[in-house]
Write a protein that holds these residues in place. Structure first.
Motif, PDB file in Angstrom:
ATOM      1  N   MET A   1      -8.752  -7.124   7.591  1.00  0.00           N
ATOM      2  CA  MET A   1      -7.427  -7.427   6.955  1.00  0.00           C
ATOM      3  C   MET A   1      -7.447  -8.693   6.286  1.00  0.00           C
ATOM      4  O   MET A   1      -7.171  -9.153   5.260  1.00  0.00           O
ATOM      5  CB  MET A   1      -6.363  -7.344   7.910  1.00  0.00           C
ATOM      6  CG  MET A   1      -5.198  -6.597   7.228  1.00  0.00           C
ATOM      7  SD  MET A   1      -3.970  -6.115   8.560  1.00  0.00           S
ATOM      8  CE  MET A   1      -3.690  -7.598   9.427  1.00  0.00           C
ATOM      9  N   ILE A   2      -8.297  -9.623   6.948  1.00  0.00           N
ATOM     10  CA  ILE A   2      -8.504 -11.092   6.671  1.00  0.00           C
ATOM     11  C   ILE A   2      -9.449 -11.155   5.488  1.00  0.00           C
ATOM     12  O   ILE A   2      -9.151 -11.584   4.289  1.00  0.00           O
ATOM     13  CB  ILE A   2      -9.055 -12.058   7.978  1.00  0.00           C
ATOM     14  CG1 ILE A   2      -7.948 -12.213   8.694  1.00  0.00           C
ATOM     15  CG2 ILE A   2      -9.558 -13.093   7.366  1.00  0.00           C
ATOM     16  CD1 ILE A   2      -8.506 -12.661  10.098  1.00  0.00           C
TER      17      ILE A   2
ATOM     18  N   LEU B   1      -9.830  -8.570   3.349  1.00  0.00           N
ATOM     19  CA  LEU B   1      -8.865  -7.949   2.327  1.00  0.00           C
ATOM     20  C   LEU B   1      -8.240  -8.998   1.679  1.00  0.00           C
ATOM     21  O   LEU B   1      -8.257  -8.989   0.302  1.00  0.00           O
ATOM     22  CB  LEU B   1      -8.213  -6.818   2.769  1.00  0.00           C
ATOM     23  CG  LEU B   1      -7.399  -5.788   2.040  1.00  0.00           C
ATOM     24  CD1 LEU B   1      -6.913  -4.596   2.805  1.00  0.00           C
ATOM     25  CD2 LEU B   1      -6.108  -6.335   1.193  1.00  0.00           C
ATOM     26  N   GLU B   2      -7.696  -9.792   2.132  1.00  0.00           N
ATOM     27  CA  GLU B   2      -6.718 -10.741   1.647  1.00  0.00           C
ATOM     28  C   GLU B   2      -7.604 -11.666   0.693  1.00  0.00           C
ATOM     29  O   GLU B   2      -7.102 -12.266  -0.340  1.00  0.00           O
ATOM     30  CB  GLU B   2      -5.805 -11.633   2.722  1.00  0.00           C
ATOM     31  CG  GLU B   2      -4.861 -10.736   3.335  1.00  0.00           C
ATOM     32  CD  GLU B   2      -3.610 -10.308   2.686  1.00  0.00           C
ATOM     33  OE1 GLU B   2      -3.437 -10.815   1.625  1.00  0.00           O
ATOM     34  OE2 GLU B   2      -3.109  -9.147   2.969  1.00  0.00           O
TER      35      GLU B   2
ATOM     36  N   ILE C   1     -10.805 -13.161  16.872  1.00  0.00           N
ATOM     37  CA  ILE C   1     -10.843 -13.598  15.399  1.00  0.00           C
ATOM     38  C   ILE C   1      -9.678 -14.472  14.911  1.00  0.00           C
ATOM     39  O   ILE C   1      -8.705 -14.191  15.606  1.00  0.00           O
ATOM     40  CB  ILE C   1     -10.673 -12.369  14.242  1.00  0.00           C
ATOM     41  CG1 ILE C   1     -11.989 -11.413  14.768  1.00  0.00           C
ATOM     42  CG2 ILE C   1     -10.936 -12.623  13.072  1.00  0.00           C
ATOM     43  CD1 ILE C   1     -12.095 -10.099  13.817  1.00  0.00           C
ATOM     44  N   ARG C   2      -9.699 -15.330  14.299  1.00  0.00           N
ATOM     45  CA  ARG C   2      -8.502 -16.416  13.772  1.00  0.00           C
ATOM     46  C   ARG C   2      -7.507 -15.208  13.456  1.00  0.00           C
ATOM     47  O   ARG C   2      -7.642 -14.400  12.633  1.00  0.00           O
ATOM     48  CB  ARG C   2      -9.023 -17.367  12.867  1.00  0.00           C
ATOM     49  CG  ARG C   2      -9.253 -16.812  11.504  1.00  0.00           C
ATOM     50  CD  ARG C   2      -9.993 -17.666  10.705  1.00  0.00           C
ATOM     51  NE  ARG C   2     -11.108 -17.118   9.822  1.00  0.00           N
ATOM     52  CZ  ARG C   2     -10.793 -16.686   8.398  1.00  0.00           C
ATOM     53  NH1 ARG C   2      -9.549 -16.806   8.091  1.00  0.00           N
ATOM     54  NH2 ARG C   2     -11.424 -16.421   7.838  1.00  0.00           N
ATOM     55  N   PRO C   3      -6.410 -15.698  13.430  1.00  0.00           N
ATOM     56  CA  PRO C   3      -5.210 -14.857  12.958  1.00  0.00           C
ATOM     57  C   PRO C   3      -5.049 -14.636  11.548  1.00  0.00           C
ATOM     58  O   PRO C   3      -5.598 -15.540  10.555  1.00  0.00           O
ATOM     59  CB  PRO C   3      -3.954 -15.579  13.464  1.00  0.00           C
ATOM     60  CG  PRO C   3      -4.169 -16.827  13.684  1.00  0.00           C
ATOM     61  CD  PRO C   3      -5.880 -16.995  14.041  1.00  0.00           C
ATOM     62  N   LEU C   4      -4.578 -13.737  10.831  1.00  0.00           N
ATOM     63  CA  LEU C   4      -4.155 -13.764   9.468  1.00  0.00           C
ATOM     64  C   LEU C   4      -3.000 -14.346   9.269  1.00  0.00           C
ATOM     65  O   LEU C   4      -1.895 -14.028   9.997  1.00  0.00           O
ATOM     66  CB  LEU C   4      -4.031 -12.122   9.107  1.00  0.00           C
ATOM     67  CG  LEU C   4      -3.514 -11.983   7.439  1.00  0.00           C
ATOM     68  CD1 LEU C   4      -4.661 -12.279   6.503  1.00  0.00           C
ATOM     69  CD2 LEU C   4      -3.453 -10.603   7.540  1.00  0.00           C
TER      70      LEU C   4
ATOM     71  N   CYS D   1       1.061  -4.693   6.693  1.00  0.00           N
ATOM     72  CA  CYS D   1      -0.327  -5.195   7.434  1.00  0.00           C
ATOM     73  C   CYS D   1      -0.270  -4.404   8.793  1.00  0.00           C
ATOM     74  O   CYS D   1      -1.340  -4.312   9.147  1.00  0.00           O
ATOM     75  CB  CYS D   1      -0.010  -6.435   7.593  1.00  0.00           C
ATOM     76  SG  CYS D   1      -0.471  -7.652   5.951  1.00  0.00           S
TER      77      CYS D   1
ATOM     78  N   GLN E   1      -1.786  -1.282   8.908  1.00  0.00           N
ATOM     79  CA  GLN E   1      -3.197  -1.375   8.677  1.00  0.00           C
ATOM     80  C   GLN E   1      -3.981  -1.643   9.988  1.00  0.00           C
ATOM     81  O   GLN E   1      -5.031  -1.308  10.108  1.00  0.00           O
ATOM     82  CB  GLN E   1      -3.541  -2.084   7.541  1.00  0.00           C
ATOM     83  CG  GLN E   1      -2.896  -1.814   6.136  1.00  0.00           C
ATOM     84  CD  GLN E   1      -3.641  -2.965   4.944  1.00  0.00           C
ATOM     85  OE1 GLN E   1      -3.280  -3.861   5.032  1.00  0.00           O
ATOM     86  NE2 GLN E   1      -3.772  -2.025   3.781  1.00  0.00           N
ATOM     87  N   LEU E   2      -3.172  -2.345  10.744  1.00  0.00           N
ATOM     88  CA  LEU E   2      -3.738  -2.643  12.035  1.00  0.00           C
ATOM     89  C   LEU E   2      -3.914  -1.706  12.987  1.00  0.00           C
ATOM     90  O   LEU E   2      -4.234  -1.621  14.064  1.00  0.00           O
ATOM     91  CB  LEU E   2      -2.781  -4.002  12.523  1.00  0.00           C
ATOM     92  CG  LEU E   2      -3.441  -5.136  12.654  1.00  0.00           C
ATOM     93  CD1 LEU E   2      -2.737  -6.320  13.251  1.00  0.00           C
ATOM     94  CD2 LEU E   2      -5.010  -5.402  12.804  1.00  0.00           C
TER      95      LEU E   2
END
Lengths: 437, 144
Positions: A366-367, A369-370, B6-9, B33, B36-37
């Motif tokens: 997701m990261i 993707l952004e 992992i660092r957060p979005l 989001c 998607q998770l």
């Protein structure tokens, strides 16, 4: 994982124009090698692409009238939207009689079952059986949309069989009891305004196996009917349904039939998505009943209908007025439906949007993707074959696309390379002479 | 085997006072989001409601502000910060049905006095800091 899909592509007709990918509510279509490709696990068979395709390349797989021959006793159950396809001079009675003339032995109106289902649902709502606002399950496409995009609303869905399914069960029971047919001898054919209903028969959400044996394309049946209408003199009395059941053909009709005072009826995929977003955010707490239909106008706007949906809607309204909306007796509905009215299958979410089974990995994707999205042009032009830049970014992190599928990124890269080439071409080995540069 | 964290979005939104048309953007994005998770629907619902109420509160009551959402693999952290006018009596504002929204806002279907209580009900951790004449800060955490 996959299930039967009614919506398919006619490859010959497809020009690869990207129109359909833009309107798909689940972003289930990509253009690959110049042709549209439907991603099976995403498609909800709403038929939006059938309506949108400028080249008529999208179609619905249905059964044909030939399949009637597989059964000894042939029953037709027309959707109420069929009545809206004909001018008002052609009465419901004449349409039903003409159906028999096409080779059916028996006709049972889905509208008649709709009246019973209305009574049953109204009763269950009164008992508080469903989480408010209770969401109608009449349109199978919007139920599949909930599974994919609005899983938080699954508990609100009224898991009571559709009028079509109820009609098939009632008519089979009746024919076995009254005429002594074996169940396998009876073939029940539904005349459908849409692809979603075909799928709901071939791969039902509600039950293991549908009682409907075949689904006919409404426009194909219309073509046969309009040239073979029976004379008014030789007609049997077949019509049983009143305006309450017939009204299910249009948006708001089910609410009317339920006599729900505090309802909201929303039609068209785009509008349905908007209202559900609000619902998921906790709005609309003051609504008791929510009716959602994928097609504008309701079933009369279905992709397999013939008539303009506004005209058909008006005709259905005239029929509602003509036949009234009298409640015939709720006890009757309970007596007839109690044994089987509820779905036997549990309505589960379909997590097709999930990027990875491992949450940590999904987050990483997701990261990424952004980040990819920030570097894409954001024009949502569709030239890459995905409906918008975000969808392309999603395809890339899923390993199903490349940044250079984007023609702007490709052009940028070519420009850099070209500049590089010019720069290199100016470089001359010292043995020849530096002054050339 | 342990996977490295992992660092957060981070999702950031600027909220403009009175911008009703823009309301719901943050909630809608964060909802997508979470799908998607692969989050559970109940968690998605709670995050959506909490974020939406926070957005609407800022649009209705504040002079504008910022919402920052941190999505990690264990939780969702929603930070809301606005520039005033602040809440004089937080305890009163936390009561269900209490609202200072104008009649005009109520006519639009907002201001039922459920915003802050709803936000609190939806979160596993809820913290609010405000006072008359200063901005309001809200932090909410919803565990996955």
């Amino acid at each position: 994982m996959g299930y039967f899909h009614s919506v398919t592509l006619d490859k010959e007709k497809c020009k690869g124009c990207t129109t359909c990918i833009k309107y798909c509510p689940t972003e289930a279509i990509r253009v690959r090698d110049g042709k549209a490709v439907i991603i099976d696990e995403r498609c909800i068979d709403c038929g939006e692409c059938i309506r949108r395709c400028p080249h008529q390349a999208k179609m619905a797989v249905t059964d044909t009238l030939d399949s009637l021959d597989n059964f000894k006793y042939k029953v037709v159950i027309p959707a109420p939207s069929l009545y809206g396809q004909f001018k008002k001079e052609i009465t419901v009675e004449r349409i039903l009689n003409s159906l028999l003339a096409l080779g059916f032995d028996y006709v049972f109106e889905v509208a008649q079952a709709a009246e019973l289902v209305s009574d049953f649902i109204a009763g269950e709502l009164q008992k508080g059986k469903f989480k408010r606002p209770a969401i109608s399950s009449a349109c199978p496409a919007v139920i599949r949309l909930i599974q994919v995009r609005f899983p938080a609303l699954l508990d609100n869905v009224i898991t009571i069989l559709s009028p079509m399914e109820v009609a098939a069960r009632l008519v089979k029971k009746r024919l076995q009891e009254e005429k002594g047919f074996k169940v396998e001898e009876i073939g029940v054919f539904f005349i459908s305004p849409c692809a979603a209903k075909v799928t709901s028969v071939k791969s039902p959400l509600s039950t293991e196996k549908s009682y409907v044996d075949g689904v006919l394309n409404m426009s194909a049946v219309y073509a046969k009917l309009i040239n073979n209408l029976v004379d008014e003199e030789n007609m049997h009395l077949l019509q049983k349904a009143n305006g309450r059941g017939i009204g299910w053909a249009i948006s708001g009709g089910e609410s009317l039939a339920l006599k729900s005072e505090n309802y909201l009826a929303v039609d068209g995929n785009e509008n349905v998505i908007k209202i559900r977003e609000l619902l998921e955010m906790g709005k609309l707490q003051d609504i008791d009943f929510l009716e959602c239909q994928a097609c504008l106008g309701g079933c009369v706007g279905g992709p397999l209908t013939v008539e303009n949906s506004f005209i058909a809607k008006k005709r259905i309204k005239l029929l509602i007025d003509k036949y009234g909306t009298k409640v015939k007796g709720p006890d009757n509905a309970y007596q007839k439906l109690s044994d089987f009215a509820y779905w036997v299958k549990k309505l589960e979410p379909r997590e097709i949007l999930k990027l990875d089974d491992d949450r940590e990995k999904a987050l990483g994707k997701m990261i990424k993707l952004e980040e990819i999205l920030k570097n894409l042009p954001g024009l949502d032009c569709g030239s890459c074959g995905a409906p918008n830049c975000r969808a392309l970014a999603e395809d890339i992190v899923r390993g199903k696309g490349s940044e250079f599928d984007c023609i702007f990124k490709l052009r940028e890269r070519i420009k850099v390379l070209a500049e590089h080439m010019v720069e290199l071409s100016n470089k001359v080995p010292p043995s020849i002479g530096k002054k050339l540069g | 085997m342990t996977t490295e964290k992992i660092r957060p979005l981070v999702l950031e939104y600027t909220i403009v006072s009175g911008d009703f048309a823009g309301g719901g953007k943050a909630a809608s994005d964060v909802k997508r989001c979470l799908s998607q998770l692969g989050c559970q629907s109940e968690v998605i619902r709670r995050v959506a409601v909490a974020t939406y109420e926070a957005e609407m509160n800022m649009i209705i009551h504040s002079f504008g502000g910022k919402i920052t959402i941190y999505i990690s693999s264990d939780n969702i952290r929603i930070l809301c910060e606005d520039t005033g006018p602040g809440i004089p009596d937080i305890e009163l504002a936390m009561q269900e049905g209490y609202s200072t929204a104008s009649d005009k806002i109520r006519e639009m279907g907002f201001g039922a006095g459920m915003g802050l209580p709803n936000m609190k009900n939806c979160s596993d951790f809820f913290c609010i800091d405000s006072g008359e004449g200063q901005g309001t800060k809200v932090e909410m955490v919803i565990n996955l």
